[in-house]
Scaffold this active site. Structure first.
Site, PDB file in Angstrom:
ATOM      1  N   HIS A 253       0.927  -1.239   0.037  1.00 44.76           N
ATOM      2  CA  HIS A 253       0.180  -0.165   0.150  1.00 44.76           C
ATOM      3  C   HIS A 253       0.889   1.216   0.147  1.00 44.76           C
ATOM      4  O   HIS A 253       2.071   1.214   0.819  1.00 44.76           O
ATOM      5  CB  HIS A 253      -0.888  -0.089   1.102  1.00 44.76           C
ATOM      6  CG  HIS A 253      -1.962   0.928   1.052  1.00 44.76           C
ATOM      7  ND1 HIS A 253      -1.828   2.291   1.153  1.00 44.76           N
ATOM      8  CD2 HIS A 253      -3.391   0.721   0.664  1.00 44.76           C
ATOM      9  CE1 HIS A 253      -3.299   2.816   1.214  1.00 44.76           C
ATOM     10  NE2 HIS A 253      -4.038   2.008   0.664  1.00 44.76           N
ATOM     11  N   GLU A 308      -7.857  -5.518  -0.556  1.00 45.94           N
ATOM     12  CA  GLU A 308      -8.293  -5.846  -1.714  1.00 45.94           C
ATOM     13  C   GLU A 308      -8.301  -7.522  -1.450  1.00 45.94           C
ATOM     14  O   GLU A 308      -8.978  -8.313  -2.043  1.00 45.94           O
ATOM     15  CB  GLU A 308      -7.661  -5.679  -3.074  1.00 45.94           C
ATOM     16  CG  GLU A 308      -7.638  -4.267  -3.192  1.00 45.94           C
ATOM     17  CD  GLU A 308      -9.238  -3.793  -3.613  1.00 45.94           C
ATOM     18  OE1 GLU A 308      -9.984  -3.996  -2.812  1.00 45.94           O
ATOM     19  OE2 GLU A 308      -9.307  -3.234  -4.672  1.00 45.94           O
TER      20      GLU A 308
HETATM   21  N1  ACO Z   1       4.173  -7.479  -4.688  1.00 40.42           N
HETATM   22  C1  ACO Z   1       5.361  -7.583  -4.765  1.00 40.42           C
HETATM   23  N2  ACO Z   1       6.240  -6.488  -4.804  1.00 40.42           N
HETATM   24  C2  ACO Z   1       5.668  -5.207  -4.363  1.00 40.42           C
HETATM   25  C3  ACO Z   1       4.101  -5.175  -4.197  1.00 40.42           C
HETATM   26  C4  ACO Z   1       3.498  -6.420  -4.525  1.00 40.42           C
HETATM   27  N3  ACO Z   1       1.944  -6.420  -3.890  1.00 40.42           N
HETATM   28  N4  ACO Z   1       3.959  -4.003  -3.867  1.00 40.42           N
HETATM   29  C5  ACO Z   1       5.163  -3.416  -3.813  1.00 40.42           C
HETATM   30  N5  ACO Z   1       6.028  -3.923  -4.305  1.00 40.42           N
HETATM   31  C6  ACO Z   1       7.542  -3.902  -4.380  1.00 40.42           C
HETATM   32  C7  ACO Z   1       7.703  -2.896  -5.621  1.00 40.42           C
HETATM   33  O1  ACO Z   1       7.918  -3.807  -6.556  1.00 40.42           O
HETATM   34  C8  ACO Z   1       8.858  -2.234  -5.270  1.00 40.42           C
HETATM   35  O2  ACO Z   1       9.999  -2.868  -5.318  1.00 40.42           O
HETATM   36  P1  ACO Z   1      11.487  -2.514  -5.769  1.00 40.42           P
HETATM   37  O3  ACO Z   1      11.884  -1.258  -4.788  1.00 40.42           O
HETATM   38  O4  ACO Z   1      12.330  -3.333  -5.669  1.00 40.42           O
HETATM   39  O5  ACO Z   1      11.207  -1.601  -7.152  1.00 40.42           O
HETATM   40  C9  ACO Z   1       8.758  -1.869  -3.653  1.00 40.42           C
HETATM   41  O6  ACO Z   1       7.803  -3.047  -3.237  1.00 40.42           O
HETATM   42  C10 ACO Z   1       8.035  -0.496  -3.491  1.00 40.42           C
HETATM   43  O7  ACO Z   1       7.022  -0.447  -4.270  1.00 40.42           O
HETATM   44  P2  ACO Z   1       6.309   1.181  -4.746  1.00 40.42           P
HETATM   45  O8  ACO Z   1       6.009   1.244  -6.106  1.00 40.42           O
HETATM   46  O9  ACO Z   1       7.111   2.229  -4.098  1.00 40.42           O
HETATM   47  O10 ACO Z   1       5.087   1.021  -3.890  1.00 40.42           O
HETATM   48  P3  ACO Z   1       3.688   1.970  -4.066  1.00 40.42           P
HETATM   49  O11 ACO Z   1       3.406   2.580  -3.017  1.00 40.42           O
HETATM   50  O12 ACO Z   1       3.947   2.464  -5.428  1.00 40.42           O
HETATM   51  O13 ACO Z   1       2.661   0.776  -4.529  1.00 40.42           O
HETATM   52  C11 ACO Z   1       0.753  -0.286  -4.439  1.00 40.42           C
HETATM   53  C12 ACO Z   1       1.418   0.507  -3.749  1.00 40.42           C
HETATM   54  C13 ACO Z   1       0.416   0.145  -5.866  1.00 40.42           C
HETATM   55  C14 ACO Z   1      -0.706  -0.720  -3.769  1.00 40.42           C
HETATM   56  C15 ACO Z   1       1.430  -1.563  -4.688  1.00 40.42           C
HETATM   57  O14 ACO Z   1       1.775  -2.229  -3.296  1.00 40.42           O
HETATM   58  C16 ACO Z   1       1.066  -2.829  -5.315  1.00 40.42           C
HETATM   59  O15 ACO Z   1       1.140  -2.919  -6.783  1.00 40.42           O
HETATM   60  N6  ACO Z   1       0.107  -3.679  -4.875  1.00 40.42           N
HETATM   61  C17 ACO Z   1      -0.506  -4.761  -5.730  1.00 40.42           C
HETATM   62  C18 ACO Z   1      -1.900  -4.304  -6.087  1.00 40.42           C
HETATM   63  C19 ACO Z   1      -2.886  -4.110  -5.082  1.00 40.42           C
HETATM   64  O16 ACO Z   1      -3.015  -4.789  -4.194  1.00 40.42           O
HETATM   65  N7  ACO Z   1      -3.578  -2.941  -5.451  1.00 40.42           N
HETATM   66  C20 ACO Z   1      -4.601  -2.747  -4.337  1.00 40.42           C
HETATM   67  C21 ACO Z   1      -4.167  -1.434  -3.356  1.00 40.42           C
HETATM   68  S1  ACO Z   1      -5.468  -0.896  -2.271  1.00 40.42           S
HETATM   69  C22 ACO Z   1      -6.342   0.030  -2.747  1.00 40.42           C
HETATM   70  O17 ACO Z   1      -6.273   0.498  -3.628  1.00 40.42           O
HETATM   71  C23 ACO Z   1      -8.193  -0.220  -2.624  1.00 40.42           C
END
Ligand code: ACO
Length: 371
Positions: A253, A308
């Protein structure tokens, strides 16, 4: 001049873009406050109609009661149902997610109803009709005497819902009705800030919700659970997916650095709903291993379960087709979007940030800049 912005700057991480009385997300403590109460206290105690009344009262300063809300949402559901023959042609050939967008975009004011009531009332009618349409069946008429959650299930399934199922959906609606300045709420506020009408603002919010990084995640969560299939495959499947650099849906998140408090509210609702109807033990095992694997892969970036993951399991246990999960999320979040649009209209200003230009300058300009 041409220095690049950081990842956090591009994502507007932690940048306040509005003052609001509607909800507050504390990502460090894992706390969500909606209309002055913690989500865990609100869900199960207040109904969706009651929380919507609180949100709109907070947004506008005009008091709405739960009873008035129930009556106006019931009237709106009936009114929009009568309008379906005009709304549904625009959805032909589209998926349920895209059809919902087209039908919401086709809404307009109904005499005697506030626009916000029309929008919130319309959502379950539209998603119900799209689910029936996908089965080749006629839309099921709403019953204004039912609660919003019970009537949603009736229109989706074509029969009156069991009380415990209606209660579970009501808990879900309350839990996800608002959540600070998330992407879809921001999109809604940006459009509202131009003084475009509420229908335009909410259509924009819904478009933002459909992406898998936001409200489009629950369907892929179920696909992931299906693909894993058995307990023995959890570890190899998750390890392979992470090794390929995939994001695991339902985890991580932007704001929460600890567990999303909504995940536990929904997990408890699933447990109440049925001891054996939902595959909670398998999902919980997957959750445990994914959290462990994410901790190993990104030791410096806490990635916990988000709302989710359990949304997918709850909505599946309610026999809601997975293709309709995002519109069902929107059915709840419409309460927050409309409240934010109304609040922005009262207290906000045109939202117009700037961008950081990293492109080429015209020759004469570069010369001037350089020298
Ligand atoms: N699975 C694997 N790796 C992840 C995940 C995940 N679900 N989420 C983040 N990471 C990793 C990224 O790849 C990144 O790795 P890196 O530094 O090696 O490149 C690191 O964690 C940081 O990620 P960010 O991109 O900075 O995280 P951000 O704050 O942009 O992402 C998000 C938040 C979009 C929700 C992300 O965690 C994600 O894509 N989750 C999966 C989709 C999801 O569950 N969406 C629903 C969110 S809840 C809602 O909106 C109601």
């Amino acid at each position: 001049m041409n220095m690049h912005l950081t990842k956090s700057q591009i994502g507007l991480d932690g940048v306040p873009a509005a003052e609001t009385v509607l909800s507050h997300v504390d990502g460090e403590r894992g706390e969500l406050i909606i209309a002055g109460e913690r989500v865990g206290d609100l869900a199960g105690k207040a109904s969706f109609e009651g929380v919507t009344a609180r949100l709109w009262s907070g947004a506008t300063g005009t008091t709405h009661s739960e009873a008035d809300m129930r009556a106006s949402l019931g009237a709106a559901r009936e009114r929009v149902f009568a309008r379906l023959p005009k709304l549904l042609p625009a959805t032909q050939g589209l998926s349920i997610v895209d059809g919902f967008r087209a039908a919401v975009a086709g809404l307009h004011g109904e005499s005697g109803l506030d626009h916000e009531a029309t929008i919130v009332g319309a959502c379950p009618v539209i998603v119900g009709a799209l689910v029936q349409q996908a089965k080749g069946q006629a839309p099921v008429a709403p019953d204004a005497a039912l609660s919003h959650a019970a009537d949603t299930l009736k229109m989706l399934h074509g029969r009156k819902a069991e009380a415990r199922n209606a209660a579970a959906l009501d808990t879900y609606f309350v839990t996800v009705c608002d959540h600070g300045m998330n992407a879809s709420t921001f999109a809604t506020r940006v459009v509202a800030s131009t003084q475009a009408n509420l229908f335009a603002a909410v259509t924009a919010g819904y478009c933002a919700l459909t992406g898998p990084l936001h409200g489009g995640a629950p369907e892929p969560v179920l696909e992931m659970l299906d693909a894993i299939g058995t307990r023995e495959r959890i570890k190899p499947w998750v390890d392979d997916a992470l090794a390929r650099g995939e994001r695991l849906m339902g985890f991580g998140h932007r704001v929460y650095r600890v567990r999303d408090p909504r995940a536990d509210v929904l997990k408890a609702a699933i447990a109440r709903l049925s001891a054996d109807g939902a595959d909670l033990p398998f999902a919980s095992e997957v959750e445990t291993y994914v959290r462990e694997a994410l901790r190993r892969k990104n030791p410096n970036r806490p990635l916990e379960t988000n709302v989710e993951f359990f949304t997918a399991i709850l909505l599946d246990a309610l026999a809601i087709p997975r293709q309709a999960f995002t519109p069902i999320f929107a059915t709840a979040r419409a309460a927050g979007w409309t409240a934010h649009a109304l609040e922005h209209r009262c207290t906000g200003r045109l939202i117009r940030p700037s961008s950081h230009y990293v492109g080429k300058m015209p020759r004469s300009q570069s010369a001037m800049t350089l020298g």
